[in-house]
Every structure is written in structure tokens, then in C-alpha cells.
Design an enzyme around this catalytic site. Structure first.
Site, PDB file in Angstrom:
ATOM      1  N   GLU A   1       0.956  -1.066  -0.115  1.00  0.00           N
ATOM      2  CA  GLU A   1       0.012   0.046  -0.157  1.00  0.00           C
ATOM      3  C   GLU A   1       0.798   1.297   0.012  1.00  0.00           C
ATOM      4  OE1 GLU A   1      -2.957   0.407  -0.789  1.00  0.00           O
ATOM      5  OE2 GLU A   1      -3.626  -1.629  -0.771  1.00  0.00           O
TER       6      GLU A   1
ATOM      7  N   TYR B   1      -5.952   7.059   4.041  1.00  0.00           N
ATOM      8  CA  TYR B   1      -6.172   6.128   3.012  1.00  0.00           C
ATOM      9  C   TYR B   1      -5.590   4.866   3.274  1.00  0.00           C
ATOM     10  CZ  TYR B   1      -5.307   3.002  -0.729  1.00  0.00           C
ATOM     11  OH  TYR B   1      -5.206   1.580  -1.207  1.00  0.00           O
TER      12      TYR B   1
ATOM     13  N   ASP C   1      -9.108   6.153  -2.167  1.00  0.00           N
ATOM     14  CA  ASP C   1      -8.128   6.576  -2.938  1.00  0.00           C
ATOM     15  C   ASP C   1      -8.548   7.310  -4.195  1.00  0.00           C
ATOM     16  OD1 ASP C   1      -8.595   4.528  -4.599  1.00  0.00           O
ATOM     17  OD2 ASP C   1      -6.811   3.616  -4.725  1.00  0.00           O
TER      18      ASP C   1
END
Length: 418
Positions: free
Chosen positions: A41, A124, A142
Site C-alpha cells: 500500500e 487512506y 484513494d
DNA sequence: AAGTCGGGGTT
DNA sequence: AACCCAGACTT
């Protein structure tokens, strides 16, 4: 109200079914390891999946566990990140790995406040880790998600605004089917990446086309609404590619950037600001520029003789556009580099605007001083840059931004190995 | 809210 | 060549 519940069920149900059929086989999806999810991520912030895959593989090989990452030298982590950009992501990731070792014994926490408090993990990524790794019903909004939902629900607010992201987060949270947070959030992002693309969305294969508000109105290409970013400001720099002589034969002079600011702690070829008078300097000879570079090298303790203008290079950051003119120098071992006293080499071999010889006007002098100050401000006070003569094989331990890798590669294929 | 942080893609 | 893409942190 009944209708909105059915509408939610339609959207989430169709999306999940599509995801089961269409999800990509990605390295961090092969097992549900919170550390893998976390690393992926961070890498995926501002970066495409195809770019990330080889970096992820190498990173996990090199740092298989949070403990390995926490205990590694920072240069190793930076080198593993070389070319990915946004290098503070790498430094924050390692700092956070150390936080996880100290606070949680090396186990990624599954509590929202604790995840969110780790370095480099914002709203996020908090949602992504909690939902994907732990199946917690948290939204992970996102750019893909903002695009998909702004189209499906015809949201015309500017997605660059903070308030719009908050609004979409609340919307996304309400769409998560019970017990399916991990798949649903990934499905939403996968749809944005594969079907609901920024340009020319593939509506005809979209699983929720039938009730997409933007599609029904024919405005899918106009959404999401997003205010434009400021264009990057141009910066002109003179770069020295200094070939070593004598005991430095076969080596090149490099230096490490200050610990803070642009490209913090990365290695680079030495460079100085040039006059930022684009256009006015057209056709001026390179000789004076080489003299200024030689003088700067001399201040760093390196005597060098200018050889020639070697190449021009450009590099765009989000907020700065670098125009670089690279000059070859030869180390003059034992000689004193007398500033301005060295005979200029061939001049004017690379015609073009923007590379004036230096402060020729008050405005130009001011621009140079400002650019110089901006560079220095990255360091705490006058932190001494570290200079080093390196051979090609030394590149294995030193992280360079791509623009300097390109220059070195053009200089000689020998320098292309990473 | 606006600016700082890279690098690559599409058109 | 011009334009587009985008999270976290700092100020």
C-alpha cells in the site's frame, strides 16, 4: 429509503461478483500478511501496479519481516526504493517498522488509532490495512474510489477539496457489505484501475453500468471534477560529471544530498544553480558556466579541468522542472583550481535557452541566490555534503534519483548496473 | 488550504 | 510536447 438499500445491495453485490471474476493475481494478494499489505500500500501510493510489482518482490526478499526492516541500515532501504520516487515513503516505512517493533513487538496492530498513528500512514492507508489485512469495515478512499463513486453517484464536488474526500469516505463506508470489507474495498479500487479509468472508461464491460448516474447522464468523461494543480516552476542547473585521475582513475565524483528536503539523503552528481533567465540566455557560450562549476568544485576541495558540455537532461518533480546541463570535467590532481582562471574548453556546443553563464543581471543574480538558498535550506544549517569518488560497482550500495542514473548510463553503459 | 515530496503514463 | 495521475506530511 427502501430504494436506497436495494440500490446499495445492487452496487456492492454486482461489484463483488465482478471482482471474483476479474481480480488480478498480485504478489501481495497471494497470502493475507499484514506486513505485505502494508508495504504494497505504501509503494502503491502515487505509483502504478506494474511499476510496483518488481520493487515489492525485491523489497520482501531483502526485508522478509518487520524486524528485518527495522534493523536494516537506512541506506539499504533507500537503495531498495531507488527509482520509485517519493523517498520519504521509504524512510517513514522504516521508521514505522521500528515503531511497530517497540510498541507492538513486531506485530501490525489491528486497531484504527494505533495503525493511524504510525509514520507514513494516513487516512487512506489506515483504511486499506484495516480492511484488506483484517477485514475491518473501514473505507479506503484513494483516487480510484473517488473517481468510481463520483461517477456512479454523480458527485460534482471538486475531489481536490478535503471536504469532498470526507464525504466520499462516508459514502464508501455505508456501501461495505457485512463481513466483506477486504474484497469490497479492493473491488472498488480494481474497478477504477481496470474499467472506470480516467480517460475512455470501459463502461460497456462495467458491472454497474446500468445504474451509473454519470453514464445515464452521459457525463462520465467529465467526472470527477478536479481543480488543476499549479504547473511546476522551471529551475536551471549546471551539473559536473568529473572523471577521476591518478588514484581516482575510473571513478566519478558524487555527493550525498542533505538529510531533509528534496531527494533527501540521495546521491547525485554535483550541481549548482544557473541563471533562471530562460530565453534571455539563448546562444550564450558554455565557457563561463564551466568556470563557475569549476569554482564550485574547488570550494568543495576538488580541482578539475573543464572538458566539454556533455548533454542536457530534464526532470520533472510535482512542483519543480529541472533543466540540467551536464559538463564533463577531468580531475586535475595536485593542481589548485583557480576560480575563473581555468581556460574554458569548447564553448557553445549545446545551444539553447535558459543556461546563462551566471548572474549577468540583478534579476538573474537574485534568482541564483534564491535557488542556492533553497538548496541549502534542506540541510540543518550548513551541513557539510559528503563527496565521494565512486567506481561503477559502488553504485550497488548508493541510491541515486533516476535523472542521475540516466546521465551516468549515457556517459557509459558501465554505470547502468544497479 | 496550499505547498512539498518523484516518476511514469496517455494522448 | 502537453497533459494527466495521486497519498502523506508540513506549514
Amino acid at each position: 429509503m427502501q430504494e436506497s438499500i436495494d440500490s446499495k445491495k445492487y452496487f456492492s453485490g454486482e461489484l463483488l461478483e465482478w471482482y471474483e471474476r476479474s481480480k488480478r493475481d498480485l504478489p501481495w494478494r497471494r497470502q493475507r500478511d499484514p506486513y505485505y499489505i502494508w508495504v504494497s500500500e505504501i509503494m502503491l501510493q502515487q505509483t502504478r501496479v506494474d511499476t510496483v510489482i518488481p520493487y515489492f518482490q525485491r523489497f520482501i526478499e531483502r526485508f522478509p519481516t518487520i524486524k528485518d526492516l527495522a534493523e536494516a541500515p537506512e541506506e539499504d532501504v533507500l537503495k531498495c526504493w531507488e527509482g520509485l520516487g517519493y523517498y520519504s515513503r521509504a524512510r517513514n516505512l522504516q521508521a514505522a517498522a521500528r515503531q511497530v517493533m517497540e510498541r507492538h513487538g513486531g506485530v501490525v496492530p489491528d486497531n484504527k488509532a494505533e495503525v493511524a498513528s504510525l509514520k507514513g500512514i494516513g487516512p487512506y492507508t489506515t483504511g486499506a490495512i484495516l480492511s484488506i489485512a483484517f477485514n475491518r469495515p473501514e473505507p479506503a478512499v484513494d483516487g480510484n474510489v473517488m473517481r468510481v463513486l463520483s461517477r456512479y453517484f454523480l458527485i460534482e464536488e471538486d475531489i481536490a477539496k478535503t471536504g469532498t474526500r470526507t464525504l466520499i469516505e462516508e459514502l464508501a463506508a455505508g456501501l461495505i457489505p457485512r463481513g466483506r470489507a477486504a474484497d469490497f474495498n479492493q473491488a472498488l479500487m480494481e474497478l477504477g484501475a481496470l474499467v472506470c479509468t480516467p480517460k475512455s472508461p470501459q463502461c460497456l464491460v462495467c458491472p454497474v453500468m446500468a445504474h451509473c448516474a454519470a453514464r445515464l447522464e452521459g457525463v462520465e468523461e467529465a467526472l470527477p471534477v478536479k481543480s488543476k494543480a499549479k504547473p511546476p516552476r522551471p529551475e536551471y542547473r549546471l551539473v559536473a560529471l568529473v572523471e577521476g585521475d591518478g588514484e581516482h582513475a575510473g571513478r566519478v565524483l558524487v555527493r550525498r544530498r542533505p538529510a531533509a528536503g528534496l531527494l533527501a539523503r540521495m546521491w547525485e552528481l554535483p550541481h549548482i544553480p544557473a541563471a533562471a533567465n530562460a530565453g534571455e540566455g539563448a546562444g550564450l557560450p558554455d565557457g563561463p558556466a564551466m568556470d563557475r562549476l569549476a569554482a564550485a568544485l574547488s570550494e568543495a576541495g576538488v580541482a578539475a579541468r573543464p572538458l566539454e558540455a556533455f548533454m542536457d537532461a530534464e526532470h520533472t518533480f510535482s512542483h519543480i522542472h529541472w533543466n540540467l546541463r551536464v559538463f564533463r570535467f577531468r580531475e586535475a590532481a595536485g593542481e589548485l583550481a583557480a576560480p575563473g582562471g581555468i581556460a574554458a574548453g569548447p564553448s557553445g556546443s549545446l545551444p539553447g535557452p535558459g543556461f546563462g553563464p551566471g548572474p549577468g543581471t540583478d534579476a538573474a543574480a537574485k534568482a541564483v541566490a534564491e535557488a542556492s538558498a533553497a538548496y541549502e535550506s534542506g540541510a540543518s544549517a550548513n551541513e557539510a555534503e559528503e563527496y565521494r569518488w565512486i567506481a561503477p560497482e559502488d553504485m550497488e550500495g548508493l541510491a541515486f534519483p533516476n535523472v542521475f542514473l540516466r546521465i551516468l548510463k549515457q556517459y557509459s553503459p558501465l554505470w547502468s548496473l544497479s
